[in-house]
Design a protein around this motif. Structure first.
Motif, PDB file in Angstrom:
ATOM      1  N   ALA A 135       0.810  -1.228   0.000  1.00 21.37           N
ATOM      2  CA  ALA A 135       0.000   0.000   0.000  1.00 21.37           C
ATOM      3  C   ALA A 135       0.838   1.270   0.000  1.00 21.37           C
ATOM      4  CB  ALA A 135      -0.945   0.002   1.210  1.00 21.37           C
ATOM      5  N   VAL A 211      -4.688   4.957   3.447  1.00 15.97           N
ATOM      6  CA  VAL A 211      -4.510   3.504   3.527  1.00 15.97           C
ATOM      7  C   VAL A 211      -5.399   2.980   4.648  1.00 15.97           C
ATOM      8  CG1 VAL A 211      -2.892   1.611   3.988  1.00 15.97           C
ATOM      9  CG2 VAL A 211      -2.134   3.599   2.662  1.00 15.97           C
ATOM     10  N   ASN A 231      -7.292   8.164  -4.456  1.00 11.72           N
ATOM     11  CA  ASN A 231      -6.046   7.399  -4.584  1.00 11.72           C
ATOM     12  C   ASN A 231      -5.762   6.542  -3.355  1.00 11.72           C
ATOM     13  OD1 ASN A 231      -5.300   8.387  -7.210  1.00 11.72           O
ATOM     14  ND2 ASN A 231      -4.699  10.310  -6.222  1.00 11.72           N
ATOM     15  N   ARG A 233      -5.826   3.242  -0.694  1.00  4.70           N
ATOM     16  CA  ARG A 233      -5.503   1.824  -0.848  1.00  4.70           C
ATOM     17  C   ARG A 233      -6.073   1.058   0.347  1.00  4.70           C
ATOM     18  NH1 ARG A 233      -2.262   6.165  -1.026  1.00  4.70           N
ATOM     19  NH2 ARG A 233      -0.445   5.278   0.030  1.00  4.70           N
ATOM     20  N   ALA A 258      -7.604   1.427  -4.801  1.00  4.87           N
ATOM     21  CA  ALA A 258      -7.185   0.039  -5.019  1.00  4.87           C
ATOM     22  C   ALA A 258      -7.549  -0.811  -3.811  1.00  4.87           C
ATOM     23  CB  ALA A 258      -5.674  -0.020  -5.253  1.00  4.87           C
ATOM     24  N   THR A 260      -6.532  -4.587  -2.146  1.00  6.65           N
ATOM     25  CA  THR A 260      -5.693  -5.784  -2.176  1.00  6.65           C
ATOM     26  C   THR A 260      -6.104  -6.692  -1.028  1.00  6.65           C
ATOM     27  OG1 THR A 260      -3.973  -4.779  -0.784  1.00  6.65           O
ATOM     28  CG2 THR A 260      -3.738  -4.547  -3.168  1.00  6.65           C
TER      29      THR A 260
END
Length: 325
Positions: A135, A211, A231, A233, A258, A260
């Motif tokens: 991240a 994050v 933007n 994560r 994003a 994950t």
């Protein structure tokens, strides 16, 4: 040797301290005489029959340990018999001895005893690999940690603060939030009484978290995406809130965000070795100079592993529960 075995999956009393065959190191492996290990939620799942060890791993629970090198397998260099080490394991830490791939060994940090060192490998490798290697948390950004008082959470708070990030946490009581604040957490959210999305927006002037480190999975998937900054994560490392959820791709696209999802236990040896090397390079100096420390809630003898599992099952702890051998 003796180890904690699981003759039949079940509750904490399914854990049985019993005689088992001695392990032998193969090519590239080291035999460690275990002094201490630590309890992780994966151990609870394995005890219940829901999380089998990967192929080739010992059948006993335990994803980390600290101890002394007892023997070296063929082809191992850089370690000597008697070295004090801690290790990231695929299993087998709840035992008097365990075989470890040499790339997953780290020296016990200066100034720490074995019990404290045993609390480090899993949390440092999990946090560093997800928050920083994947991240890419940067100075000045905001990290949201769910379960801030857990072993993962207490380490994530400290490492994020050490690199100059702002930290928000969720926890289920005022006492746990106070402990998070002592470690440096800036934004404190009681998830039983407050909406973390709203609280985070208030505290960040509507921006959200750059994050998010999430242990909940499906239950928090939608709210986490709402809580992300542009933007942002989202790093999912646990499924305590379920494995299947609905992801709003439009919201993700709008934020250029994003998602994950990773686990550590089943990764290839080369990936684990790379993570361990990065932790040794970046995290060990912070531990040895006192900026980051393992948080140990309590230490119990390994013969009381069932009680340790009850404590973790009930979330009645802050930081790690350690078992001494």
């Amino acid at each position: 040797m003796r180890a904690i075995t699981i003759p039949e999956p079940g509750g904490p009393d399914a854990l049985v301290w019993a005689e088992v065959p001695d392990p032998q190191p193969s090519e590239g492996e080291v035999l460690v005489e275990v002094a201490a290990t630590a309890v992780n939620r994966a151990d609870l799942l394995q005890r219940q029959g829901f999380y089998d060890p990967p192929p080739g791993a010992p059948p006993y629970p335990g994803l980390e340990c600290a101890g002394r090198v007892k023997a070296l397998g063929p082809g191992v260099s850089g370690w000597s018999v008697g070295d004090e080490v801690c290790a990231l394991l695929a299993g087998g830490g709840y035992a008097e001895q365990v075989v470890v791939p040499a790339g997953q060994l780290m020296p016990v940090p200066k100034g720490l005893d074995m019990a404290a060192a045993a609390a480090l490998p899993e949390v440092t490798c999990t946090v560093w690999s997800n928050v920083f290697m994947i991240a890419h948390l940067r100075p000045g950004e905001t990290l949201l940690v769910h379960g801030g008082s857990s072993g993962i959470g207490t380490m994530a708070i400290q490492l994020a603060k050490a690199v100059g990030a702002r930290v928000a946490v969720t926890a289920g009581s005022a006492d746990k939030l106070a402990r998070c604040a002592e470690l440096g957490a800036d934004i404190l959210v009681n998830y039983r009484e407050q909406d973390f999305v709203q609280e985070l927006r208030k505290a960040t002037d509507g921006k959200g978290a750059d994050v998010i480190l999430d242990i909940m999975g499906a239950k928090y998937l939608g709210p986490n995406v709402k809580a992300l900054a542009t933007n942002g994560r989202l790093a999912i490392i646990g499924l305590q809130g379920g494995a299947k959820g609905e992801l709003h791709l439009g919201a993700l696209l709008t934020k250029r965000a994003a998602v994950t999802a990773t686990s550590l236990r089943g990764r290839p040896l080369a990936e684990k070795a790379s993570i361990v090397a990065a932790v040794r390079e970046h995290v060990w100096p912070l531990i040895e100079n006192g900026r980051v420390k393992p948080i140990v809630d309590r230490t119990l003898p390994i013969t009381e592993a069932a009680e340790a599992h009850r404590v973790v099952d009930a979330s009645g702890h802050v930081g790690k529960v350690v078992l001494t051998v």
